[in-house]
Design a protein around this motif. Structure first.
Motif, PDB file in Angstrom:
ATOM      1  N   SER A   1       0.930  -1.290  -0.143  1.00 26.08           N
ATOM      2  CA  SER A   1       0.061   0.155  -0.039  1.00 26.08           C
ATOM      3  C   SER A   1       0.839   1.394   0.119  1.00 26.08           C
ATOM      4  N   PHE A   2       1.957   1.303   0.786  1.00 22.65           N
ATOM      5  CA  PHE A   2       3.072   2.329   0.621  1.00 22.65           C
ATOM      6  C   PHE A   2       3.410   2.680  -0.624  1.00 22.65           C
ATOM      7  N   LEU A   3       3.774   1.665  -1.429  1.00 24.70           N
ATOM      8  CA  LEU A   3       4.308   1.724  -2.642  1.00 24.70           C
ATOM      9  C   LEU A   3       3.255   2.377  -3.643  1.00 24.70           C
ATOM     10  N   LYS A   4       2.019   1.638  -3.410  1.00 28.29           N
ATOM     11  CA  LYS A   4       0.731   2.089  -4.317  1.00 28.29           C
ATOM     12  C   LYS A   4       0.481   3.534  -4.170  1.00 28.29           C
ATOM     13  N   HIS A   5       0.663   4.194  -3.015  1.00 29.77           N
ATOM     14  CA  HIS A   5       0.119   5.399  -2.700  1.00 29.77           C
ATOM     15  C   HIS A   5       1.347   6.484  -2.860  1.00 29.77           C
ATOM     16  N   TYR A   6       2.574   6.035  -2.387  1.00 32.41           N
ATOM     17  CA  TYR A   6       3.638   7.003  -2.116  1.00 32.41           C
ATOM     18  C   TYR A   6       4.881   6.480  -3.086  1.00 32.41           C
ATOM     19  N   ARG A   7       4.659   5.879  -4.076  1.00 31.70           N
ATOM     20  CA  ARG A   7       5.819   5.313  -4.911  1.00 31.70           C
ATOM     21  C   ARG A   7       6.492   6.916  -5.289  1.00 31.70           C
ATOM     22  N   ASP A   8       6.196   7.735  -5.549  1.00 30.81           N
ATOM     23  CA  ASP A   8       7.130   9.024  -5.961  1.00 30.81           C
ATOM     24  C   ASP A   8       8.069   9.407  -4.675  1.00 30.81           C
ATOM     25  N   GLU A   9       7.667   8.985  -3.427  1.00 33.85           N
ATOM     26  CA  GLU A   9       8.331   9.386  -2.428  1.00 33.85           C
ATOM     27  C   GLU A   9       9.622   8.421  -2.370  1.00 33.85           C
ATOM     28  N   PHE A  10       9.384   7.096  -2.297  1.00 35.33           N
ATOM     29  CA  PHE A  10      10.342   6.212  -2.735  1.00 35.33           C
ATOM     30  C   PHE A  10      11.583   6.539  -3.786  1.00 35.33           C
ATOM     31  N   GLN A  11      10.724   6.744  -4.930  1.00 37.07           N
ATOM     32  CA  GLN A  11      11.802   7.064  -6.068  1.00 37.07           C
ATOM     33  C   GLN A  11      12.546   8.400  -5.812  1.00 37.07           C
ATOM     34  N   TYR A  12      11.960   9.293  -5.061  1.00 36.57           N
ATOM     35  CA  TYR A  12      12.707  10.394  -4.906  1.00 36.57           C
ATOM     36  C   TYR A  12      13.954  10.056  -3.967  1.00 36.57           C
ATOM     37  N   HIS A  13      13.716   9.279  -2.994  1.00 38.57           N
ATOM     38  CA  HIS A  13      14.775   8.802  -1.950  1.00 38.57           C
ATOM     39  C   HIS A  13      15.800   8.032  -2.822  1.00 38.57           C
ATOM     40  N   ILE A  14      15.476   7.096  -3.760  1.00 38.24           N
ATOM     41  CA  ILE A  14      16.426   6.548  -4.607  1.00 38.24           C
ATOM     42  C   ILE A  14      17.119   7.629  -5.509  1.00 38.24           C
ATOM     43  N   ASP A  15      16.411   8.327  -5.936  1.00 40.58           N
ATOM     44  CA  ASP A  15      17.018   9.159  -7.001  1.00 40.58           C
ATOM     45  C   ASP A  15      17.992  10.336  -6.262  1.00 40.58           C
ATOM     46  N   HIS A  16      17.594  11.023  -5.311  1.00 41.38           N
ATOM     47  CA  HIS A  16      18.113  12.256  -4.721  1.00 41.38           C
ATOM     48  C   HIS A  16      18.849  11.804  -3.225  1.00 41.38           C
TER      49      HIS A  16
END
Lengths: 425, 734
Positions: free
Chosen positions: A401-416
């Protein structure tokens, strides 16, 4: 209306004492049942009518569960109360034990009467020292008053009740692990079937109910199943305890009608802490899927409404998060919790929870790689539905569910290699 | 309505194939029976279901989740797919989880080539891992001298844990810690103490538990297997002797539900390590200066024949005798007695530990009246004079299974013996006869005596037998048990009052309508009686005109010429050293695989006998089951199989009937004499007469045999000795 069932005595001075409980009608139902020799069948019918659904999280109708007990089978049968309240975000049963222990005792005696169990156990979470002491004291009072033990109130009905303090394992909240733990075995869930109603504690027929469910019984039988049903919804009767925690002004336990809009519950808890906005809510305890705040504001606090939002009512443990919350960080903490609490018995959970924890930690630490998000989703998916007990699912659902709703935050963490949000905690 | 016959059949479909199966079965059993391969690790047919590895997940119609085939009961109309995309996906994901923390050290792992994880990974594993983190390292545990551990390889299937609880009867292995910190180990740091502990090596589906003595000595695919029979007790456990380049590398169990199920005892598994210790590899003759010197077979045999011929010429055939190991084969027993009787002597015996021979020829062949499997169905078991778990580990396992099904067990023993099953009544006494007489007297007082004529014996004023409360309890349990059995073990067998004890036990079993079950010593005692290696009769129980003398008599009054066949005299025989040494006063022919003290000091001729796994033969187990085996390796050095040595001895002595070309031919000759049908000898307990007195009732019971001292091979197995030392602290615990 509020505080009509499990918390109905909390306003009394020394509400945990026998005198306080009896001053508000305590043990009257038990006396009536025993003196008028009401039949278990009619009592169970009343509970079925109330549509009390199990308060531990699964929501299984309590009356129906009791009717599954093979009451006519000879030999020992048991009633077990699950007070191993370990789900992060949940603290309702703790307060029943602290402030209204006699109502639980009365509920368990009645349950024993209904399912023909002469022995009951209350399995209390290992960290609950104060509630344990309160409950033990209440047991002593009840025994001294002839309300518990052999030949209760001269009725010929015997019921022994013991409390059993756990040793700090979350998984012992799973009913069959709890039974193993009482038996002195390692707290690992059993494969079902056989179900406890047929093969439970020490291999005997056993019913296991949540603390709140059992503590509701005296009130249901005093005021009638119909009354209880009317406090809530046709699909789930009564008032329900909600533990509201997180970024609210007045965190705490609130006993309110089933089906109350989340927005009202949030208001009772003083609203989101001042100067902040609602971001996300975990509505039923850490193992239930997270729901974005916006969506949550349209949801009512009952099984069906929360399910339609893609989550679960669970044990009514509402974790409120505001806009300062870093979701990868929350998930990292939750994944670590399930990793530490997996019993290790079956492969997907034993190996998978550690994997989830390590990958989320990696992302949180800013050393995640692009493939990690898919990996997390896939590993969680592989755990889901493949384990003996629900802990595997409990570990997987937050991740998905976290990935479903907040994937962008995870992506941001990985990218930045840092949080997307500015956190002040 | 379904008819009752139809109710016993469940119709299911596996992979779209319709099957009719018995209700109550688990899917995996049905699949196995019908050749449908479902991968699994934790499931084992002889252990309880734990459903924890999740490898056997299959798709079942209408089930929302994949279900474990090991724990899902067949239901009428069930449709199952074991290879559907969903099932395969679930199985592959479980395999991925299993492999993330498993070391990839197959090339240096002993399990390689016979590893369930390796095999199943070929079908369900990925070719590269998605797991980038560090793999789990787990500290190895010390399980003692027999089982080696490499715990980082453990996949937590808990087969070893369940084996300990369910079969070994000692919950000494368990999982400590949670989640992926869980470690399998002994709860307290100690060696495994179950006498069946080696079976966890076979049960372990990976290389976490391995045979310590076998470690790094061979790969599974290099080994050749030979079916054989374990020679250390009267169970007749089926084993596979595995060899490489003509050398025994290890011993593992062969499944036989009727005998040893899937298990063997540790001594069956690890005794091979003593097989080549202190071996005699060449014939030897004692020279004029008193030293044993190597010679050739012909010279050695000539010396034997010459000396024996001279003795017989002056003192007659009865001046020679033979003492054989109770674990000699039927063929060896038969040819040995044929040889001795051909020379005119009936002095032959193998009952090395027996002390009371007063029953003489009247004693029939002691054996189990029940089959091993039937023991499981008993409700009441009375164990007389036996540390059954040590004496007959897999018979003991059957008793344990009976107790798990509710049987009550009572015992009379000289000390508190630790059984791995519950005992309801335990009489601890150093005198066996009065205790047994107490039980008999109690049964008699209940009017169950019938025509057994025991009254005089038990009411005789000279014998003041007290009936204790425990005796009554034992009588109760035997009388009340629907299936009850009396079981006599080695301590009763070796008692000074053995014949009275057997008589009393027979009386007890007759009065209480129980079966009478006797186990004695060695692997083939019953075979010894049937093949005629006793002083009273020849093969097939043909009585001899003049009874020979028994082993005790041969020790106290040594024959002028004696053949010791497979006997390590100073350890195998009852009696003190000086008595045994007197055997050396005559002309001693030692036919033996091992050099031992008596042979070294007194033997005049030493003939090297084939050792463990080196010879074909037949054992008759305590049930009367005839089990033949072949040799797995060539005899060491100049050693020869016993039947060949005896055949040549017979021919050299110019005796009739030694023109035998194979051990099968010998066996057929014995079988024809013994009237064996279907490889099973029927029970024979009718040969019974009431005892007329109770003998020396003050006679103290003998002590149990110390751990791993049962025979010459076991005594020479270094790992077993090390294990015994660890378990007993180097002190005889008896």
């Amino acid at each position: 209306m509020a505080n009509q069932v499990c918390f109905r005595n909390n306003h009394l001075e020394n509400s945990w004492s026998l005198s306080a409980y009896q001053s508000n009608g305590g043990y009257e139902v038990l006396k009536k049942i025993l003196s008028e020799k009401l039949t278990p069948e009619e009592l169970i019918e009343d509970i079925k009518l109330s549509n009390l659904r199990g308060r531990g999280g699964a929501g299984f109708p309590t009356g129906l569960k009791w009717s599954f007990m093979p009451r006519t089978v000879d030999g020992q049968k048991y009633i077990v109360c699950n007070s191993d309240e370990g789900e992060p975000g949940t603290c309702k049963d703790r307060d029943i034990l602290r402030y209204n222990p006699h109502q639980l005792i009365e509920g368990m005696i009645i349950a024993g009467y209904c399912i023909d169990a002469s022995v009951g156990y209350n399995y209390i979470r290992g960290e609950f020292w104060e509630p344990y002491a309160r409950f033990e004291a209440a047991l002593e009072e009840a025994r001294a008053a002839g309300l518990l033990g052999d030949d209760i109130l001269g009725s010929g009905f015997n019921f022994q009740l013991h409390s059993h303090l756990g040793a700090g394992a979350y998984v012992c909240g799973e009913e069959t692990a709890l039974l193993n733990s009482i038996e002195g075995k390692k707290g690992q869930p059993r494969f079902k079937p056989p179900f406890p109603a047929g093969f439970g504690l020490y291999g005997r027929p056993t019913t296991i109910n949540n603390t709140e469910s059992l503590a509701s019984i005296p009130v249901i039988l005093a005021k009638g199943g119909q009354w209880f049903l009317e406090q809530g919804l046709p699909s789930a009767g009564g008032e329900k305890l909600f533990s509201v925690s997180g970024h609210v002004n007045r965190p705490g336990n609130y006993e309110v009608p089933m089906g109350m809009p989340f927005s009202e519950l949030l208001e009772m808890a003083g609203g989101v802490r001042d100067g902040h906005q609602l971001k996300a809510v975990i509505p039923g305890g850490s193992s239930t899927p997270v729901v974005p705040g916006e969506q949550m504001m349209d949801v009512n606090m009952d099984y069906d409404s929360i399910a339609s939002a893609g989550s679960m009512l669970g044990a009514g443990s509402v974790i409120v998060m505001d806009e300062t919350t870093c979701m990868p960080r929350v998930l990292t903490r939750l994944a670590y919790f399930y990793y530490e609490e997996s019993c290790g018995q079956c492969t997907p959970c034993r190996e998978g929870t550690g994997w989830l924890s390590r990958v989320t930690q990696r992302i949180e630490d800013g050393v995640g790689v692009a493939a990690d998000i898919e990996l997390l989703d896939s590993v969680a998916g592989n755990i889901e539905g493949t384990t003996i007990c629900a802990l595997g699912d409990a570990a997987a659902m937050p991740v998905r569910s976290f990935l479903k709703h907040y994937r962008d935050e995870f992506q941001y963490h990985i990218d930045h290699k840092k949080c997307m949000v500015e956190s002040d905690w | 309505m379904e008819s009752s016959a139809e109710q016993n059949i469940v119709n299911i479909e596996i992979n779209d194939i319709s099957l009719q199966v018995e209700p109550g079965q688990m899917l995996i059993e049905v699949a196995d029976a019908n050749g449908v391969a479902i991968p699994r690790f934790c499931y084992h047919k002889k252990l309880s279901t734990s459903a924890n590895c999740r490898m056997c997940l299959v798709e079942v119609e209408k089930a929302p989740k994949m279900l474990p085939a090991c724990a899902t009961q067949v239901m009428n109309g069930m449709k199952v797919w074991t290879k559907s995309p969903k099932a395969i996906a679930a199985q592959k994901s479980v395999m991925e989880f299993l492999l993330i923390n498993h070391p990839l050290d197959c090339p240096v792992c002993d399990q390689g080539g016979e590893c369930d994880l390796q095999d199943i990974a070929m079908g369900y594993g990925g070719d590269q891992t998605r797991y980038q983190e560090r793999r789990r390292i787990v500290k190895d545990k010390d399980y003692g001298a027999l089982v080696s551990t490499e715990m980082s390889r453990c996949i937590h299937c808990t087969r070893c844990v369940r084996f300990g609880e369910e079969v070994g009867g000692i919950a000494e292995i368990g999982g400590t810690g949670r989640g992926d910190h869980m470690e399998i180990g002994t709860y307290v740091q100690k060696s495994l103490s179950s006498e069946l502990s080696g079976n966890i090596i076979d049960l372990c589906p990976v290389g976490a538990l391995l045979s310590k003595p076998f470690l790094y000595s061979a790969r599974a695919w290099e080994l050749q297997s030979y079916l054989s029979i374990a020679p250390h007790d009267a169970v007749g456990s089926n084993i596979k002797i595995q060899t490489r380049n003509g050398k025994i590398m290890r011993v593992v169990p062969a499944d036989n539900e009727e005998v040893n199920e899937s298990w063997i005892s540790d001594r069956d598994r690890f005794s091979y390590l003593g097989a080549n210790e202190s071996r005699v590899t060449s014939p030897m003759v004692r020279n004029s200066s008193g030293n044993l010197v190597e010679t050739n077979w012909q010279a050695a045999l000539d010396t034997v024949i010459k000396s024996f011929t001279e003795i017989i010429a002056t003192d007659g055939g009865s001046a020679v005798g033979a003492i054989a190991s109770p674990s000699s084969s039927v063929e060896e027993f038969y040819l040995l007695q044929k040889f001795m009787r051909g020379l005119g002597s009936n002095n032959i015996d193998f009952r090395l530990q027996q002390q009371d021979f007063s029953a003489g020829a009247e004693q029939s062949a002691p054996k189990l009246e029940l089959s091993l499997q039937e023991i499981e169905t008993q409700n009441s078991i009375f164990i007389i004079g036996s540390d059954i778990q040590r004496e007959q580990p897999l018979l003991s396992h059957r008793v344990r299974k009976a107790t798990l099904a509710g049987a009550v067990v009572s015992t009379i023993n000289p000390k508190t013996i630790e059984f791995n099953f519950a005992i309801s009544t335990s009489v601890k006494t150093d005198k066996l006869t009065p205790a047994l007489a107490g039980v008999a007297k109690e049964l008699l007082s209940r009017g169950l005596g019938g025509d057994l004529n025991l009254e005089q014996l038990l009411t005789d004023g000279a014998v003041n037998i007290a009936v204790e409360a425990e005796h009554k309890e034992i009588a109760d349990s035997l009388v009340n048990g629907e299936n009850s059995m009396v079981l006599l073990g080695a301590l009763a067998y070796r008692d000074q009052n053995q014949s009275r004890i057997y008589s009393l036990a027979t009386a007890i079993s007759k009065m209480s309508n129980s079966s009478l079950n006797i186990v004695t010593e060695g692997a083939n005692a019953l075979g010894g009686v049937l093949a005629g290696a006793v002083p009273y009769h020849s093969a097939g129980k043909v009585e001899v005109s003049e009874c020979g003398v028994d082993v005790a008599e041969m020790i106290s009054n040594p024959p002028k010429g004696v053949v010791l066949f497979g006997v390590e005299a100073d350890k195998d025989l009852a009696g003190d050293d000086s008595a045994i040494d007197s055997l050396g006063s005559g002309f001693v022919v030692a036919i033996t695989p091992f050099m031992d003290r008596l042979t070294y000091e007194h033997a005049d001729v030493v003939l090297p006998l084939a050792g463990f796994g080196e010879s074909s033969g037949t054992f008759v187990n305590a049930e009367g089951r005839w089990q033949s085996f072949s040799g797995a390796v060539k005899p060491l050095g100049e050693a020869r199989p016993g039947w060949k040595i005896l055949r040549v001895l017979g021919s050299s002595a110019e005796l009739q009937g030694f023109e035998l070309d194979s051990s099968e031919q010998v066996l057929n000759e014995v079988k024809a004499l013994c009237d064996v049908t279907a490889d099973k000898s029927e029970p024979e307990i009718s040969n019974w007469s009431a005892p007329t007195d109770l003998g020396n009732i003050e006679a103290e019971m003998v002590k149990p045999i110390p751990l791993y001292e049962v025979d010459a091979v076991v005594r020479r197995s270094a790992p077993l000795q090390e294990q015994a030392k660890k378990l007993t602290g180097g002190v005889d615990d008896v």
